[in-house]
Enzyme design. Structure first.
Site, PDB file in Angstrom:
ATOM      1  N   CYS A 127       7.446   3.842   3.683  1.00  0.00           N
ATOM      2  CA  CYS A 127       6.891   5.114   4.130  1.00  0.00           C
ATOM      3  C   CYS A 127       7.827   5.830   5.094  1.00  0.00           C
ATOM      4  O   CYS A 127       8.246   5.274   6.103  1.00  0.00           O
ATOM      5  CB  CYS A 127       5.537   4.878   4.801  1.00  0.00           C
ATOM      6  N   SER A 174       0.799  -1.224   0.000  1.00  0.00           N
ATOM      7  CA  SER A 174       0.000   0.000   0.000  1.00  0.00           C
ATOM      8  C   SER A 174       0.828   1.269   0.000  1.00  0.00           C
ATOM      9  O   SER A 174       0.462   2.250  -0.622  1.00  0.00           O
ATOM     10  CB  SER A 174      -0.917   0.021   1.230  1.00  0.00           C
ATOM     11  N   CYS A 175       1.956   1.268   0.682  1.00  0.00           N
ATOM     12  CA  CYS A 175       2.634   2.558   0.842  1.00  0.00           C
ATOM     13  C   CYS A 175       4.121   2.525   0.577  1.00  0.00           C
ATOM     14  O   CYS A 175       4.772   3.559   0.607  1.00  0.00           O
ATOM     15  CB  CYS A 175       2.414   3.093   2.255  1.00  0.00           C
ATOM     16  N   GLY A 176       4.717   1.382   0.346  1.00  0.00           N
ATOM     17  CA  GLY A 176       6.151   1.368   0.118  1.00  0.00           C
ATOM     18  C   GLY A 176       6.913   1.638   1.396  1.00  0.00           C
ATOM     19  O   GLY A 176       6.442   1.376   2.490  1.00  0.00           O
TER      20      GLY A 176
END
Length: 284
Positions: A118, A114-116
């Protein structure tokens, strides 16, 4: 090798009518990326274009910048206890003269779909490690009408989404709006890595005349990947984060959000968008 989609039986309820039927789902499997034999990162991804994903990831990490720096990428045999190959572990071998940053070698990271990674890098780190400063790229001017046409072109090119509804997409367009490449993945940052990795292996970096369009929101991670690939324009159909806007402003990237129909917000780098003077805001 894992398939892009899988079938699962579901209980379907529609207006009180109940039935049992198979449903098509997007596949999600872990991919471990090793760098010269050393474990580096694990990402949850949709199988396919794994070598491009790994190469693109290393571009965003500042490890690779050209095809000549990449010796080869292979699936690791014997990835399981019984010696079978899962096709979920890749090893990237760099050329002998490639300098490997300490921050890359010293950490072993897990990145979600979803976000790598982050918050893993600061604004200064991205700005100072970018090989192709966007502010130094040749002038690029695009019209709002061209930007408005891109989401429909991306949607028309999404093959797996039509069957599952569960994938993010990223696409590269020319400054004239020509679709250059499109990739899909359960993670939007993986889709971008696949695009960048394919460009690296085709010796197309930097992408200094390209527009990157992503489904969903524009995170710090996606801005970072655009900057590291030399992409001057990033557009998203949803909202950017505050840190994404900060990084875009710091690096000179044009960042467009809420690109829906003829409407859009330009959060940074508005000099590349060919419009007249904005209407003055009324004081209230």
């Amino acid at each position: 090798m894992g398939r892009v989609t899988e079938r699962r039986r579901v209980l379907r309820i529609r207006d009180g009518a109940v039935s049992s039927r198979p449903d098509t789902l997007v596949a999600e499997e872990p991919l471990e990326i090793r760098l010269n034999g050393k474990p580096l990162a694990i990402t949850m991804r949709t199988p396919g274009d794994d070598f491009a994903l790994a190469a693109g990831f290393l571009v965003s990490e500042g490890v690779l910048g050209g095809a000549h720096e990449l010796r080869n990428i292979v699936y690791c045999a014997g990835a399981t206890v019984d010696g079978s190959n899962t096709y979920n572990v890749v090893d990237v071998r760099t050329a002998p003269d490639v300098v490997l940053p300490d921050i890359t070698l010293e950490r072993n990271v897990y990145t979600t779909s979803s976000c790598g990674l982050c918050g893993k890098a600061s604004l200064d780190a991205v700005r100072t490690t970018a090989r192709w400063p966007i502010a130094d790229t040749p002038a690029l001017r695009i019209t709002p009408a061209l930007l408005a046409s891109l989401p429909d072109r991306l949607r028309a090119a999404q093959r797996v989404f039509d069957r599952t509804g569960g994938l993010h997409a990223a696409a590269l367009f020319s400054e004239d709006g020509e679709l250059l490449d499109v990739r899909e993945d359960v993670g939007r940052h993986n889709a971008v890595d696949k695009l960048v990795g394919r460009a690296l292996r085709n010796e197309d970096l930097p992408l200094s005349r390209a527009i990157l369009l992503v489904s969903g929101r524009a995170s710090f991670e996606l801005v970072q990947k655009a900057v590291m690939a030399g992409i001057p324009v990033l557009a998203a159909v949803s909202a950017p984060s505050s840190l994404a806007v900060d990084l875009a402003a710091e690096t000179g990237l044009t960042l467009v959000g809420f690109l829906r129909g003829a409407s859009m917000n330009v959060y940074a780098g508005e000099d590349r968008v060919a419009v007249g003077s904005p209407t003055a805001l009324s004081q209230g």
